[in-house]
Design a protein around this motif. Structure first.
Motif, mmCIF file in Angstrom:
data_model
loop_
_atom_site.group_PDB
_atom_site.id
_atom_site.type_symbol
_atom_site.label_atom_id
_atom_site.label_comp_id
_atom_site.label_asym_id
_atom_site.label_seq_id
_atom_site.Cartn_x
_atom_site.Cartn_y
_atom_site.Cartn_z
ATOM 1 N N ARG A 60 -2.690 1.513 7.013
ATOM 2 C CA ARG A 60 -3.078 0.168 7.661
ATOM 3 C C ARG A 60 -4.394 -1.089 7.808
ATOM 4 N N GLU A 61 -4.646 0.535 7.779
ATOM 5 C CA GLU A 61 -6.398 0.196 8.807
ATOM 6 C C GLU A 61 -6.815 -0.247 7.045
ATOM 7 N N LEU A 62 -6.109 -0.418 6.097
ATOM 8 C CA LEU A 62 -7.008 -0.680 4.745
ATOM 9 C C LEU A 62 -6.673 -1.902 3.827
ATOM 10 N N GLU A 65 -8.698 -7.971 4.949
ATOM 11 C CA GLU A 65 -9.102 -9.026 5.997
ATOM 12 C C GLU A 65 -8.244 -10.217 5.816
#
Length: 422
Positions: A60-62, A65
């Motif tokens: 999820r952090e990747l 954006e």
């Protein structure tokens, strides 16, 4: 016989039943094995599929954006030398103790310095200095250095917008450099542009400011990112702003005065010679301050003359109608200071027949004790007492509109390209 025949028949039935049972058992085992094999294959396939899914599933952090990248606010701290809190002898003594105690301001052996300050300077000088401050102190706004700096900071805030946080940081006294950095920290500001408000480099001003800022910034756990604005003695915005101020006071080409004296704050001679790392140029080459070279690039005196030449050229003042001198000698910091001396030059000009004299102090961007009292009042008295008739003190840049805009340009020219997206 009948019994034997029957027994044989029974035996054959038992064998057939056993064979059938065995056949059924083998068949059952075969069918069970096939099912087990199929189940095993399906489980293996599921495991492979599950493994493949685990390998390609993104963290999820990747995730991409969806919003623009984070850009924090930029802090700008205008660093100046400082000012007493009031004109009381107590406050002036506290300020002088801090100011003269700086090793870059008075760089003599520590023991001699301690004896000199505590036995000679601090017991007597604060009273005289307090009287001098009282002569230039504003009844409502207090210290000229402080309120002019506050006015400039307000103009920069208006010009730069909300992304930029502008603070004042005095090397000595309040508001302090530490206080400015602490306010940045509490506001979440990590990227800080440090602006020493001294056009020419000197160890006792810009050098001291840099050392104080670095030391204070190193005290916090998450150290900020610092960008130090270098000396801007030859920047066209600084030259243009000062030329404009001088022209307003003296007319085009200084037509309303007989002579323009550019007085720069003095420093001990050693502060210049120590910047010559070759040891073969400063005071060794004739007219060593006539131009900037690799050897004297950090020499305060050479930078002062470079500023004077450029300001005079911008004004269109001919050679001979302006000169340079150095003020504010402090014997405690060293016996030999850079020459010529301003007080002696003012007297000499009056005695040579100069009747209308204008004096400007381009080493300061903000009016303070050294400009308003030493040059504006004491200098005027010396000039008039020795035959002069009209004396004009040209104010410093202070919060002049052109200077505020010019300072933004000076910062933009020095900082990384994305610092000022104006």
């Amino acid at each position: 016989a009948f019994v034997g025949a029957a027994g044989c028949a029974d035996a054959r039935r038992v064998r057939r039943a056993g064979a059938t049972s065995v056949s059924l058992s083998v068949s059952a085992r075969s069918r069970g094995g096939a099912r087990a094999a199929r189940m095993s294959t399906e489980v293996a396939k599921s495991a492979v599929v599950a493994g493949a899914a685990a390998e390609v599933r993104p963290m999820r952090e990747l995730a991409a954006e969806s919003a623009p990248p984070f850009r924090g606010r930029v802090g700008i701290v205008l660093v100046n030398i400082g000012t007493p809190a009031s004109t009381s002898v107590r406050d002036v003594r506290a300020y002088l103790r801090e100011f003269l105690g700086d090793d870059r301001v008075v760089d003599i052996p520590k023991l001699i310095k301690a004896l000199l300050l505590n036995l000679v300077v601090l017991p007597f000088r604060p009273k005289k200095s307090a009287e001098a401050y009282a002569r230039i102190w504003d009844s409502e706004r207090g210290s000229p250095l402080l309120f002019h700096s506050e006015d400039l900071a307000n103009k920069l805030r208006a010009l730069l917008g909300e992304r930029y946080c502008v603070e004042l940081g005095m090397q000595f006294g309040e508001p302090s450099v530490y206080g400015a950095l602490e306010r940045f920290r509490r506001s979440g500001v990590d990227h800080i542009v440090v602006v020493p408000m001294f056009p020419q480099y000197a160890s006792s001003t810009t050098g001291s400011a840099a050392e104080i800022v670095y030391k204070e910034a190193a005290k916090v756990y998450s150290t900020p990112y610092l960008h130090m604005i270098p000396a801007f003695y030859d920047h066209k915005e600084y030259i243009s702003a000062y030329a404009s101020v001088i022209e307003r006071a003296t007319g085009p080409r200084c037509a309303r005065v007989d002579h323009l004296l550019m007085s720069f704050h003095g420093v001990p001679q050693t502060h210049c010679t120590r910047t010559d790392e070759s040891g073969a140029y400063c005071q060794k080459v004739p007219e060593c301050c006539a131009r900037i070279t690799q050897f004297n690039r950090n020499c305060y005196r050479a930078q002062c003359f470079a500023s004077a030449r450029r300001i005079a050229a911008q004004l269109g003042v001919p050679e001979g109608k302006y000169s340079v001198a150095f003020q504010s000698r402090l014997d405690a910091a060293g016996p030999k200071w850079i020459t010529p001396y301003t007080d002696e030059t003012i007297v000499s000009l009056a005695r040579r027949g100069i009747k209308k004299l204008a004096v400007v102090v381009p080493s300061f961007t903000t009016d303070c004790l050294e400009t308003l009292e030493e040059i504006g009042l004491e200098g005027r008295d010396e000039f008039l007492e020795n035959g002069g008739e009209e004396y004009t003190l040209v104010e410093c840049l202070n919060s002049d509109d052109a200077w505020a805009k010019g300072l933004v340009k000076i910062m933009k020219d020095s900082c990384p390209l994305d610092t000022f997206d104006l």
